[in-house]
Write a protein that holds these residues in place. Structure first.
Motif, mmCIF file in Angstrom:
data_model
loop_
_atom_site.group_PDB
_atom_site.id
_atom_site.type_symbol
_atom_site.label_atom_id
_atom_site.label_comp_id
_atom_site.label_asym_id
_atom_site.label_seq_id
_atom_site.Cartn_x
_atom_site.Cartn_y
_atom_site.Cartn_z
ATOM 1 N N LYS A 81 62.493 88.322 17.398
ATOM 2 C CA LYS A 81 62.024 87.333 18.536
ATOM 3 C C LYS A 81 61.798 88.217 19.766
ATOM 4 C CE LYS A 81 64.471 83.370 17.446
ATOM 5 N NZ LYS A 81 65.503 82.104 17.482
ATOM 6 N N GLU A 140 57.049 83.495 28.041
ATOM 7 C CA GLU A 140 57.029 82.725 26.824
ATOM 8 C C GLU A 140 57.656 83.377 25.467
ATOM 9 O OE1 GLU A 140 53.830 80.634 23.621
ATOM 10 O OE2 GLU A 140 53.066 81.612 25.440
ATOM 11 N N LYS A 141 58.395 82.755 24.741
ATOM 12 C CA LYS A 141 59.085 83.356 23.613
ATOM 13 C C LYS A 141 57.944 83.321 22.425
ATOM 14 C CE LYS A 141 63.846 81.912 24.417
ATOM 15 N NZ LYS A 141 65.070 81.256 23.909
ATOM 16 N N VAL A 142 58.016 84.639 21.667
ATOM 17 C CA VAL A 142 57.140 84.726 20.588
ATOM 18 C C VAL A 142 57.813 85.508 19.377
ATOM 19 C CG1 VAL A 142 54.944 85.071 22.021
ATOM 20 C CG2 VAL A 142 56.376 87.008 21.411
ATOM 21 N N LYS A 143 57.370 85.135 18.148
ATOM 22 C CA LYS A 143 57.675 85.632 16.937
ATOM 23 C C LYS A 143 56.911 86.865 16.595
ATOM 24 C CE LYS A 143 56.937 83.841 13.217
ATOM 25 N NZ LYS A 143 56.737 82.758 12.069
ATOM 26 N N ARG A 180 59.368 88.508 23.908
ATOM 27 C CA ARG A 180 59.008 87.660 25.062
ATOM 28 C C ARG A 180 57.923 88.228 25.460
ATOM 29 N NH1 ARG A 180 62.051 84.025 28.062
ATOM 30 N NH2 ARG A 180 63.788 84.986 26.895
ATOM 31 N N ASN A 181 56.827 87.185 25.851
ATOM 32 C CA ASN A 181 55.579 87.825 26.308
ATOM 33 C C ASN A 181 55.881 88.010 27.733
ATOM 34 O OD1 ASN A 181 53.163 87.931 27.959
ATOM 35 N ND2 ASN A 181 52.117 86.267 26.401
#
Length: 90
Positions: A59, A67-70, A61-62
């Motif tokens: 995981k 925003e959380k990103v994978k 974060r942008n």
């Protein structure tokens, strides 16, 4: 040091022309790329080793939006310096 400077050093140390040194360096790079592309490993005693490892999905974060990103799993190339190289740098 960039590639052209490396080629000049190889040529002077090995007693080759710059064209021959360029061909030798290109051949080395091609062989390493080919071996790693097939999940192989390249070991150069005293210098180090190149190998492919799998990086797990994680995981992130942008940083712009928070925003959380994978972040997908992927293969990465790792280099581990050999003892002679480590001693020369230390």
């Amino acid at each position: 040091m960039n590639k052209s400077q490396l080629i000049k050093h190889i040529a002077s140390i090995a007693g080759l022309t710059q064209a021959q040194a360029d061909d030798a360096l290109d051949a080395f790079c091609t062989i390493v790329q080919s071996e790693l592309a097939h999940d192989g490993e390249v070991n150069i005693t005293g210098f180090g080793s190149f190998k492919v490892t799998q990086r797990a999905e994680r995981k992130g974060r942008n940083p712009k939006t928070g925003e959380k990103v994978k972040i997908a799993a992927r293969k990465v190339v790792k280099f581990k310096a050999g003892k002679t190289l480590k001693d020369a740098v230390a």
